[in-house]
Structures are given as C-alpha cells and as structure tokens.
Scaffold this motif. Structure first.
Motif, short mmCIF file in Angstrom:
data_model
loop_
_atom_site.label_atom_id
_atom_site.label_comp_id
_atom_site.label_asym_id
_atom_site.label_seq_id
_atom_site.Cartn_x
_atom_site.Cartn_y
_atom_site.Cartn_z
N MET A 1 0.80 -1.14 -0.04
CA MET A 1 -0.01 -0.03 -0.08
C MET A 1 0.68 1.46 -0.04
N ARG A 2 0.34 2.27 -0.79
CA ARG A 2 1.13 3.52 -0.72
C ARG A 2 0.58 4.47 0.35
N PHE A 3 1.70 4.76 1.07
CA PHE A 3 1.53 5.56 2.15
C PHE A 3 1.41 7.27 1.87
N LEU A 4 1.50 7.72 0.88
CA LEU A 4 1.46 9.13 0.37
C LEU A 4 0.64 9.53 -0.49
N SER A 5 -0.15 10.53 -0.62
CA SER A 5 -1.09 10.74 -1.43
C SER A 5 -0.30 11.55 -2.60
N ASP A 6 -0.88 11.33 -3.81
CA ASP A 6 -0.24 12.11 -5.26
C ASP A 6 -0.63 13.54 -5.15
N ASP A 7 -1.67 13.87 -4.35
CA ASP A 7 -2.37 14.99 -4.18
C ASP A 7 -1.38 16.24 -4.27
N GLU A 8 -1.39 17.12 -4.98
CA GLU A 8 -0.51 18.17 -4.93
C GLU A 8 -0.42 18.87 -3.58
N ASP A 9 -1.72 19.15 -2.88
CA ASP A 9 -2.09 19.79 -1.71
C ASP A 9 -1.77 18.96 -0.49
N LEU A 10 -0.92 18.27 -0.35
CA LEU A 10 -0.58 17.19 0.89
C LEU A 10 -0.82 18.37 2.08
N SER A 11 -1.70 17.50 3.13
CA SER A 11 -1.78 17.94 4.50
C SER A 11 -0.86 17.39 5.55
N VAL A 12 -0.25 17.95 6.33
CA VAL A 12 0.53 17.40 7.41
C VAL A 12 0.00 18.06 8.99
N ALA A 13 0.04 17.09 9.81
CA ALA A 13 -0.17 17.35 11.23
C ALA A 13 1.34 17.27 12.04
N VAL A 14 1.46 18.29 12.76
CA VAL A 14 2.87 18.20 13.40
C VAL A 14 2.45 18.17 14.95
N LEU A 15 2.55 17.09 15.45
CA LEU A 15 2.23 16.50 16.86
C LEU A 15 3.49 17.06 17.66
N GLY A 16 3.01 18.19 18.38
CA GLY A 16 4.19 18.66 19.38
C GLY A 16 4.53 20.06 18.72
N PHE A 17 4.11 21.28 19.13
CA PHE A 17 4.42 22.54 18.51
C PHE A 17 5.46 23.35 19.27
N GLY A 18 6.47 22.62 19.70
CA GLY A 18 7.58 23.13 20.50
C GLY A 18 8.46 23.95 19.55
N TYR A 19 9.76 23.92 19.86
CA TYR A 19 10.86 24.67 19.14
C TYR A 19 10.94 24.02 17.65
N VAL A 20 11.07 22.49 17.79
CA VAL A 20 11.19 22.02 16.52
C VAL A 20 9.98 21.89 15.78
N GLY A 21 8.84 21.67 16.45
CA GLY A 21 7.52 21.30 15.60
C GLY A 21 7.25 22.81 15.04
N SER A 22 7.36 23.91 15.57
CA SER A 22 6.87 25.22 15.18
C SER A 22 7.88 25.50 13.99
N CYS A 23 9.04 25.26 13.98
CA CYS A 23 9.98 25.54 12.89
C CYS A 23 9.50 24.77 11.71
N ILE A 24 9.32 23.54 11.96
CA ILE A 24 9.02 22.76 10.75
C ILE A 24 7.52 22.90 10.25
N ALA A 25 6.77 23.10 11.15
CA ALA A 25 5.22 23.68 10.34
C ALA A 25 5.41 24.53 9.74
N ALA A 26 6.18 25.72 10.23
CA ALA A 26 6.05 27.10 9.75
C ALA A 26 6.83 26.89 8.22
N THR A 27 7.80 26.05 8.30
CA THR A 27 8.58 25.86 6.74
C THR A 27 7.82 25.16 5.90
N LEU A 28 6.94 24.10 6.21
CA LEU A 28 6.06 23.47 5.35
C LEU A 28 5.18 24.25 5.00
N ALA A 29 4.40 25.06 5.69
CA ALA A 29 3.26 25.69 5.29
C ALA A 29 3.74 26.96 4.46
#
Ligand SMILES: NC(=O)c1ccc[n+]([C@@H]2O[C@H](COP(=O)([O-])OP(=O)(O)OC[C@H]3O[C@@H](n4cnc5c(N)ncnc54)[C@H](O)[C@@H]3O)[C@@H](O)[C@H]2O)c1
Length: 459
Positions: A1-29
């Motif tokens: 089974m494939r675990f990644l949608s081919d959709d252009e608009d990938l949605s991501v949840a970042v669980l733990g919005f501390g130092y690392v989570g906020s930096c990653i989330a902001a960069t991806l968004a």
C-alpha cells in the motif's frame, strides 16, 4: 500500500508544537503545504492565537504568522485534526532521566492520542530524538493499538531533526534529511515526502534504527568535539597562546573526506539536545553491556566549563587587586548560545551561581530571553537595558553574543576602571581586543587573552 497521496495539496499534522515542531510546521506551510500544529499546552496555543511567538528564532515568527494569515497553518490542542492529515510528524520532547534513560511520557502520550485517530494510508514520521529501537519498540505497538498494522495499513518512518537553534529555518530548507522506514514502502514514501515538501536531498538508510543512530552520532560528535576545543583552550591558556589561532591553523589540514574541524571553545554546552543526547547513547549502549566512554568524557568536560569560566573572571579580578566579594559583575547574554532566547540547560546559570558565591553584586541582562523564566532560573531580575547592567561594573561577562550586542559601544559604558571583559562566546577578533585594551578594559577569553604582557608572567 502507498502511504503518500499524489495530491498536490499534501496535508500535514505536526504533533508537538515546541521549538522543532513550530519551525518545521512554519517551513512546510510556507512552502504551500496545508499544516495543522497540535500541542497539548493550551497556553502555547493561546499565545499563538494572540500573535505571540515564544520561540526567539530568526525568521520563525514572521514565517509562522504569514502562513497562519494565509490560512496554510493553524495551531490547536484538538487532536481530531490528526485523522485528516496525509502525514503526521511527531515532534514531542524526549528528555532523559538522571540515569540517561528516555523519559518517554510525551512520546507515549502522543502515540496513544494518535492511535485513536489513525486511519489507513497515513504516513507517521517520528522526528523526536530517541535511543535506537524506540520507534519500533514503543511507537509502533502504541500505534497498532488502533487495530491497524504498521507498514501495511499505515506507514512509519524515522527521520531525525538536525536543525540547530539560531539557524533553524535556513537549515530546514537546506540540510539533507536522513530517513529510515518500517519496510520498503514506508522508506520510499517518507523519502518522497521530504523531497516533495522541502525540496532537499534525502539520505535513505536501511532501517529506522540506523536513522535514529545518525542523530545521536551527530550530537555525540558535536559535544565531544567541543570538549576537545575546551580542553585545547585550557592547554593554550597555560602558554598564553590564543586558541582561536591554533584552531584555525589546525583546521587547515585535510583528513579523511574533509578537513580537521575542531569547533570553538566556550562557556559551556547547553540547550535541550547536546546535554542529553550523549547520555542517551551511553545509557542505551550500557543496557547492552557496552560502555561508551567518549560520550561521558564529552559531557563531563563540557559540564565543567561554566565553573572554569567563572573562575577565569574571579582569578583575573583578584590579580587586578579587586576583591570579588565587593565587585560588580554584569552578565550579558544568558541564553545557552548566541541569537536564541532558549534558557534550557544554559551554562550561564552555573556561571552566575559561581559569581554569586563570591558575594559579588551580579546583574543579568538578555533581550532575547523570557523575563519571567530568567528571574526564576537565576533568582535575579533582568535589567531593562545594558547600561543598567554594567553601571559601575568591574566585569562584563559576555556569555552569549546576540546580534543586539554586536554593536555595543564599550567606550560609552558607565563601568569602573580596569573593567574586565570576560568573553564566554563572543570570540572577539584581535582588533576588538586591542581596542578594548586601548579603552582601559582588561580582556579575558576562554583560552585567549591573559598573555604574559597583560597580567604578569606565565611560566
Ligand atoms: N530544540 C532543538 O534545537 C532540537 C534540535 C533537533 C532535535 N530536537 C529534538 O526534537 C524534539 C522536540 O524538541 P523541542 O526542543 O521542540 O521540544 P519542546 O519541549 O520545545 O517541544 C515539545 C512540545 O511537545 C508538546 N507535547 C508534549 N506531549 C504532547 C502530546 N502528547 N501531544 C501534543 N503535544 C505534546 C509540548 O507541549 C511541547 O510544546 C526532541 O526530541 C529534541 O531532542 C530538538
């Protein structure tokens, strides 16, 4: 089974919005992905909703709030958003206990919560730093409590976060991502995810354990290398030699696939990673009967640096004929390194403590740190500005050289005569040191200054 949608608009949840989570989330968004940050701390979420970003990280605040304004990023305590995401990143804290073992409550809590929302086809990526085997032995079984099977119904991978505070946002856009997956599909899909989302190089590894170890190897090397630099500084000090000259010259030699790369000595190593990750290595190896001594050596040398640094100042004051007990010492820069407001495990705390033991009047100043947190940690109030900190000072200890401090005009500071400038992490160039001496200051760095000409003879 494939675990990644081919959709252009990938949605991501970042669980733990501390130092690392906020930096990653902001960069991806910022790169156009649809991101939801989820954190268990309602105060953190409320602060962000009110436009306040507690993490002093270059580019983070503006990137994050721009993405929020554009509707690309939202932050919530509501975990139901986990079920809607194509990819879930786990970025919760992974501290260690006194014996070096993983304090896994945050990780277990996050996985248990995620299991209640997990659905077929999702890709779960652990980014928190963990001892090898943790993703397989702790994360996988907790997620499988959902009734789904890892590597079959959902993808699971480990890709460590290797950013450094102060330069995190740039590094996130450029550093290669190391990836190990549970089975081929997870491994391929996680590599594709990072290539598509960040556009960076991906280094695939054979297993999740290999990827877990890469992160530990990086931090074990950094901590041990800094320990070498710190001991080199002590060695240079015996001979009145500037350690920075020695490091620069020593690093000119090619070795292996690159150059020798001795890092810089300093007041000590702090932050939430380098102070714990070598212990993680030591403890997890110890459980298998292997004694990793270099991890311990690095930790011990670096943990001793605040005391060494404080005594450089105390001894120099005494040699200048000033009694530390009646001296005024201004500590400028409290964060664990330059250009961050992070006070976690900051070595400056132990320096301040050593200074206060002498009876000196100690003042503290740092525009980047949270005033409440600092007052609690140092048991002293922050001064409003640098002038208030250094008024009548016998010593200015620059323990973190934030950008705000780069333009300090020492000529106009209201200090006492022969004020000592203690350089804990400023690495002032020789021209600056000469200019300070011209102005009547005495300079002391870690493995620098204190030449025979300055303060008597060095045997
Ligand atoms: N800070 C760094 O520079 C850095 C760099 C590389 C890797 N790391 C690693 O990344 C991980 C995160 O580090 P950090 O500095 O961001 O930690 P942090 O403490 O700043 O953030 C962790 C966040 O997770 C939240 N959290 C805890 N349990 C939760 C749960 N069950 N559900 C939702 N949220 C939960 C906490 O409220 C907190 O906001 C750690 O493993 C760390 O070792 C950190």
């Amino acid at each position: 089974m494939r675990f990644l949608s081919d959709d252009e608009d990938l949605s991501v949840a970042v669980l733990g919005f501390g130092y690392v989570g906020s930096c990653i989330a902001a960069t991806l968004a910022d790169r156009g992905l649809d991101v939801t940050g989820i954190d268990a701390d309602p105060r953190l979420v409320e602060e962000l909703e009110n436009g306040y970003n507690r993490f002093q990280e270059a580019e983070l605040g503006e990137t994050m709030f721009r993405a929020m304004g554009a509707g690309k990023l939202r932050v919530t305590t509501d975990t139901s958003a986990l079920g809607a995401a194509d990819v879930v990143l786990i970025t919760v804290g992974t501290p260690v206990l006194d014996d070096g073992s993983l304090a896994d409550e945050q990780l277990r809590g996050a996985c248990t919560e995620l299991a209640t929302h997990l659905r077929k086809g999702q890709l779960v990526v652990v980014k928190s730093t963990v001892p090898p085997g943790t993703t397989r032995r702790i994360v996988l079984p907790l997620l499988e409590e959902s009734g789904l099977t890892g590597g079959v119904d959902f993808g699971l991978a480990f890709t460590p976060e290797r950013l450094a505070e102060g330069t995190a946002m740039k590094e996130l856009r450029t550093f290669p991502v190391v990836a190990g997956g549970l089975g081929i599909e997870s491994a391929e899909n996680v590599a594709e995810f990072w290539r598509r989302s960040l556009g960076v190089e991906v280094i695939p590894l054979d297993s999740m354990e290999a990827a877990e170890i890469v992160k530990l190897a990086d931090n074990w090397w950094i901590d041990l290398n800094i320990a070498l630099a710190n001991e080199l500084a002590k060695f240079c000090a015996i001979h009145g030699v500037d350690v920075l000259d020695v490091v620069a010259a020593a690093n000119s030699m090619t070795k292996g696939t690159g150059n020798i790369n001795i890092l810089l000595p300093s007041v000590g190593v702090g932050g939430s990673c380098l102070t714990k990750d070598p212990w993680m290595v030591w403890e997890s190896a110890g459980r298998h009967g292997v004694d990793i001594r270099t991890a311990v050596a690095g930790r011990e040398v670096n943990a001793g640096m605040p005391e060494y640094t404080a005594h450089l100042a105390i001894d120099t004051l005494e040699r200048l004929g000033k009694d530390p007990a009646t001296a005024t010492i201004a500590v400028v820069g409290l964060a664990f390194k330059n250009n961050t407001g992070d006070l976690r495990a900051t070595p400056t705390r132990a320096v301040v403590e050593e200074f206060r033991k002498t009876g000196a009047d100690v003042r503290i100043h740092d525009p980047l740190v949270d005033a409440e947190q600092a007052a609690e940690l140092f048991d002293l109030p922050l001064t409003e500005n640098i002038e208030d900190a250094v008024r009548d000072a016998d010593c200015i200890a620059v323990l973190a050289l934030h950008r705000d401090f780069e333009d300090i005009d020492f000529a106009t500071l209201p200090v006492n005569d022969s004020c000592l400038v203690l350089d804990g992490r400023a690495y002032y160039p020789k021209a600056t040191i000469a200019a300070l001496r011209e102005l009547g200051y005495v300079y002391q760095g870690i493995g620098r200054g204190d030449t025979p000409a300055d303060l008597g003879t060095v045997a």
